[in-house]
Structure formats: C-alpha cells, structure tokens
Design a protein around this motif. Structure first.
Motif, PDB file in Angstrom:
ATOM      1  N   ILE A 250      59.924 154.553  54.053  1.00  0.00           N
ATOM      2  CA  ILE A 250      59.595 153.071  53.829  1.00  0.00           C
ATOM      3  C   ILE A 250      59.615 152.787  55.265  1.00  0.00           C
ATOM      4  O   ILE A 250      58.692 151.799  55.704  1.00  0.00           O
TER       5      ILE A 250
ATOM      6  N   SER B 163      55.560 152.553  55.630  1.00  0.00           N
ATOM      7  CA  SER B 163      55.016 151.782  54.838  1.00  0.00           C
ATOM      8  C   SER B 163      54.617 150.407  55.338  1.00  0.00           C
ATOM      9  O   SER B 163      53.838 149.655  54.784  1.00  0.00           O
TER      10      SER B 163
ATOM     11  N   THR C  29      60.939 150.738  44.976  1.00  0.00           N
ATOM     12  CA  THR C  29      59.808 150.079  45.345  1.00  0.00           C
ATOM     13  C   THR C  29      59.960 149.367  46.579  1.00  0.00           C
ATOM     14  O   THR C  29      60.825 148.991  47.351  1.00  0.00           O
TER      15      THR C  29
ATOM     16  N   GLY D 299      51.063 150.486  50.891  1.00  0.00           N
ATOM     17  CA  GLY D 299      50.610 151.551  49.980  1.00  0.00           C
ATOM     18  C   GLY D 299      50.004 152.743  50.415  1.00  0.00           C
ATOM     19  O   GLY D 299      49.830 152.877  51.658  1.00  0.00           O
TER      20      GLY D 299
ATOM     21  N   VAL E  81      50.013 156.032  49.611  1.00  0.00           N
ATOM     22  CA  VAL E  81      50.824 157.097  49.683  1.00  0.00           C
ATOM     23  C   VAL E  81      50.153 158.054  48.862  1.00  0.00           C
ATOM     24  O   VAL E  81      49.708 158.090  47.771  1.00  0.00           O
ATOM     25  N   ASP E  82      49.928 159.253  49.453  1.00  0.00           N
ATOM     26  CA  ASP E  82      49.126 160.413  48.726  1.00  0.00           C
ATOM     27  C   ASP E  82      50.019 161.677  48.227  1.00  0.00           C
ATOM     28  O   ASP E  82      50.532 162.201  49.400  1.00  0.00           O
TER      29      ASP E  82
ATOM     30  N   VAL F 189      54.380 158.753  41.386  1.00  0.00           N
ATOM     31  CA  VAL F 189      54.322 157.914  42.611  1.00  0.00           C
ATOM     32  C   VAL F 189      53.210 157.008  42.394  1.00  0.00           C
ATOM     33  O   VAL F 189      52.050 157.573  41.888  1.00  0.00           O
ATOM     34  N   SER F 190      53.237 155.741  42.348  1.00  0.00           N
ATOM     35  CA  SER F 190      52.232 154.891  42.149  1.00  0.00           C
ATOM     36  C   SER F 190      52.118 153.973  43.519  1.00  0.00           C
ATOM     37  O   SER F 190      52.999 153.431  43.889  1.00  0.00           O
ATOM     38  N   SER F 191      50.848 154.360  44.225  1.00  0.00           N
ATOM     39  CA  SER F 191      50.822 153.627  45.494  1.00  0.00           C
ATOM     40  C   SER F 191      49.417 153.471  45.886  1.00  0.00           C
ATOM     41  O   SER F 191      48.671 153.973  46.664  1.00  0.00           O
TER      42      SER F 191
ATOM     43  N   GLY G  16      49.265 148.301  48.433  1.00  0.00           N
ATOM     44  CA  GLY G  16      50.510 148.484  47.998  1.00  0.00           C
ATOM     45  C   GLY G  16      50.735 147.621  46.561  1.00  0.00           C
ATOM     46  O   GLY G  16      49.754 146.766  45.934  1.00  0.00           O
TER      47      GLY G  16
ATOM     48  N   THR H 162      54.025 150.083  46.490  1.00  0.00           N
ATOM     49  CA  THR H 162      54.566 151.416  45.906  1.00  0.00           C
ATOM     50  C   THR H 162      55.758 151.527  45.299  1.00  0.00           C
ATOM     51  O   THR H 162      56.711 150.864  45.452  1.00  0.00           O
TER      52      THR H 162
ATOM     53  N   LEU I 288      58.159 154.511  43.281  1.00  0.00           N
ATOM     54  CA  LEU I 288      58.572 156.012  43.185  1.00  0.00           C
ATOM     55  C   LEU I 288      59.456 155.852  42.068  1.00  0.00           C
ATOM     56  O   LEU I 288      60.643 155.314  41.916  1.00  0.00           O
TER      57      LEU I 288
END
Length: 406
Positions: free
Chosen positions: A331, A335, A356, A361, A363-364, A387-389, A393, A395, A397
C-alpha cells in the motif's frame, strides 16, 4: 465460447460444425482406434497366452508382468490420441519413482492403482471399444458403399437410405467419438485421491518452506542483535573515548560529531530491521498488539480493527503478521493511498481478514506483483485470498485462513 471437445462443437453449432475440423478429427480418432486396437489386441492375446503357458515357470510371471506394464504404454497412447476430440490435456497420473533404475520403476508401477486401472481399460478396449469403432465406421461408410454398389434402379429407397446415412455420418461418428473420449478420460485421467496426494505433498512442502523461512529469520535477527549491533555499540564507545581526547575546536572534533551522527542513524535503522525480523511485541503480546504497533509507525494512517478471542498458534500468528506487514508495505509503495484499514474477525473456525485502502487501485493479481507473495503465504496455510481492485480504487484484500482455538 470456443468448443474444446467434439461434443461441444456439435451441440453448440450443429450446422457450422459440418464445415469445421471436428468431424475429420473424430473420424481420425475412430480410425486410429481401430488400428491401435487391432495391434494391441494381437499383442495382448500373444502375451496372455504365453504367460499362461509358462505360468509354472518364472518366465511366465515375467511375461504377465510385461502385459500389465505394457498397458501403461497403451494408456499413454490413448491420452495422446484423446487430444483429437478433447483439447483439454489429460496429465499423466503416474508418480516418479523415488530412486532411479528399472527395478524401482517396475516396482513403483506395479504398486500404483492407476496401473491396474489402465490394464482394465486396455482389456475393455481390446474386447469392445475398437470393435465398436469399427462397427460405427462400417455403418457410416461401409454399409452405404455396399448398398450403392449393389442396388439397381428399382430399389431407389436403398439409395435414399444410403444417402441419409452418409449425410448423418459426421454426427454419428462424432457422437461415438465423444462417448469413447468420455469413457477414456474417466479411466485414464488422474483421480481425486491421486491429485489429492500430490496436493498434500505440495502443501507439506510449502509448510516446510515457511518453517525454514521462520527459522532463518530468527537466526538472522539473533546474529544481527548479537553481532552487528554489539559492534556498533562498541564503535560508539570508541568514538566517545576519542572525543574525550580531542580538543572541541579541532577539525577532528567535527568529523567525530559527523561519525557519531551517522552511527546513531545506522543503529536506529538496524534496530528497526531487527524489530521487523522478529518483533518482540509479537512474541510478548500477540498479533493484535503487533499490528497496532506497526500501524502506529506506518507512513500512511491505518485504522486497526482486529479482534481475536485468544492468541493464535505461533506459526499462524507469525505468518499472518508478515502477510499484513507485506500487504501494508505494498500500500505504501504502490497504491498512493491516504488511508488504510485492517479489519479482522474470527468466525466459524476461520480467521477472516480484510485490508482496504483508498488508493488508485488497478492491482492485477495475475501479473506477478507483490500480491503473488501474499497468495503463496495464504495457500501454505490452506486458506484462500481474493483481491478486488478496480481502476480508481478502492482496493480490498480478503483473506480466509482455517483457525481453531483450544
């Protein structure tokens, strides 16, 4: 969706299927099955006959063992041929022998359940499958050819029948090829227990790696504390003694002051490094206190909402600490976030953790970023991570790890 099997191609688009390569692939699969089946049947008959004739002698046992081991080669051929009508590869379920050499290979193969399953498939193939391949081909092409060659003008109904059989032959051939492929995959693909054993070995290996990393980290921390840090302290004392013998207004006094300042910075950085390798607060007070302590020194404001009913097991506690540590480091580095949150609860034998941030955002998780290292840690604990990003944003985890308290 692009079809991966002949059956899928036939069902998804029955008309365009006729102009695709799938009917020809199915035809090649059945024709190859006839040739391979005839050869295997002949060799199998000779091997079984010779083994039974010489059963009273050692050579007979060797011949029968050769028949059993030969079925593994038949299975390997069938796995390769299966790619004609099923693009999803079938991995070889056999395990590599623990020691090299022919004896170890033979012993390993004879002890494996998959070898006897392959022998069963070979017997079924010799007794029925290639005969059915031949019957389907004869019905689809042989029968119409014979009827057309033998009929006269007064039996036009047979001509129509032959034409219908030929027109339907792509579907007839592909239908049986798909059924045969499904049966082959059922016998020759690795079973759940075989894959499960390999997965258990992989997870055990990951656990051993984590243990070795923890032991190495403790060793490095001890060496730094007892070695480099003590030498820096000794160097500080030496500089202090030099300062006593150096006039305050001399050029050497300024150099000593600069050296002492640099030494103080080095000692501070070394203490931070040692504290990061094996934080005393983690060992003394547990995960919650250690994360709160780390968040208090973090460059990005972090809200810690981590509630646990008791101390975690040492291994899990250490792994989760470094997982959170690594996630927060990502982060700070990547980020662009202005705030972050660490939220954790224990529920139904699961430690559920969410980290979070309000960064940019994007992030792959598949691109080999720092998220990969986090996933490896979670996998080693038999957990799972999502992961949702979205771009822009925020993000999130989300980590779930099995956890039980005594």
């Amino acid at each position: 969706m692009r079809p991966t099997t002949a059956w899928q191609a036939m069902v998804q688009s029955p008309l365009s299927f006729l102009t695709s390569s799938w009917p020809w692939r199915s035809l090649g699969y059945l024709a190859g099955g006839v040739v391979a089946g005839a050869v295997v049947t002949a060799l199998l008959a000779v091997g079984l006959a010779a083994g039974l004739v010489f059963a009273v002698a050692v050579v007979g046992v060797a011949i029968l063992a050769g028949v059993v081991l030969g079925s593994t080669e038949v299975a390997a051929l069938e796995r390769a041929r299966l790619r004609l009508v099923d693009l999803d590869p079938v991995p070889d379920p056999h395990r590599r022998p623990e020691t090299p050499g022919a004896k170890a290979w033979i012993t390993s193969r004879l002890k494996e359940q998959v070898t006897w399953r392959e022998l069963t498939f070979t017997l079924i193939s010799a007794a029925a499958l290639w005969w059915l391949d031949l019957l389907v081909l004869l019905f689809s092409f042989g029968l119409p050819a014979v009827l057309i060659a033998s009929i006269d003008g007064e039996t036009w109904l047979w001509t129509v029948f032959s034409a219908c059989v030929l027109l339907a032959s792509p579907y007839t051939v592909t239908s049986w090829a798909g059924a045969r492929a499904a049966l082959t995959r059922t016998f020759l693909a690795p079973r759940d227990q075989e894959l499960g054993e390999e997965l258990r070995e992989v997870r055990a290996s990951q656990a051993r790696l984590l243990d070795s990393f923890d032991a190495e980290r403790v060793r490095i921390e001890r060496d730094l504390h007892d070695g480099a840090q003590q030498r820096l302290v000794s160097l500080g004392m030496t500089l202090g003694m030099l300062r006593l013998d150096t006039p305050p207004d001399s050029p050497q006094s300024g150099l000593l002051a600069e050296a002492e300042a640099q030494l103080a910075i080095a000692q501070q950085e070394l203490r931070a490094l040692i504290r990061g390798l094996n934080p005393p607060v983690l060992a003394d007070h547990g995960l919650v206190a250690a994360i709160e302590d780390y968040a208090g020194r973090f460059p990005v404001p972090v809200t810690v909402d981590l509630v646990l009913p008791a101390r975690l097991a040492r291994k899990l506690e250490t792994t989760m600490y470094y997982l959170i540590n690594e996630a927060m480091t990502n982060i700070a580095k990547h980020s662009g976030a202005t705030s972050a949150t660490v939220h954790g609860r224990y529920h139904s034998d699961l430690l559920i953790l969410e980290i979070t941030d309000d960064g940019h955002g994007g992030v792959d998780a598949e691109a080999g970023t720092g998220v990969t290292g986090l996933a490896d840690r979670v996998t080693a604990l038999d957990g799972r991570m999502r992961v949702s990003s979205p771009v822009g944003g925020p993000t999130l985890l989300h980590v779930e790890v099995p956890c039980r308290f005594a």
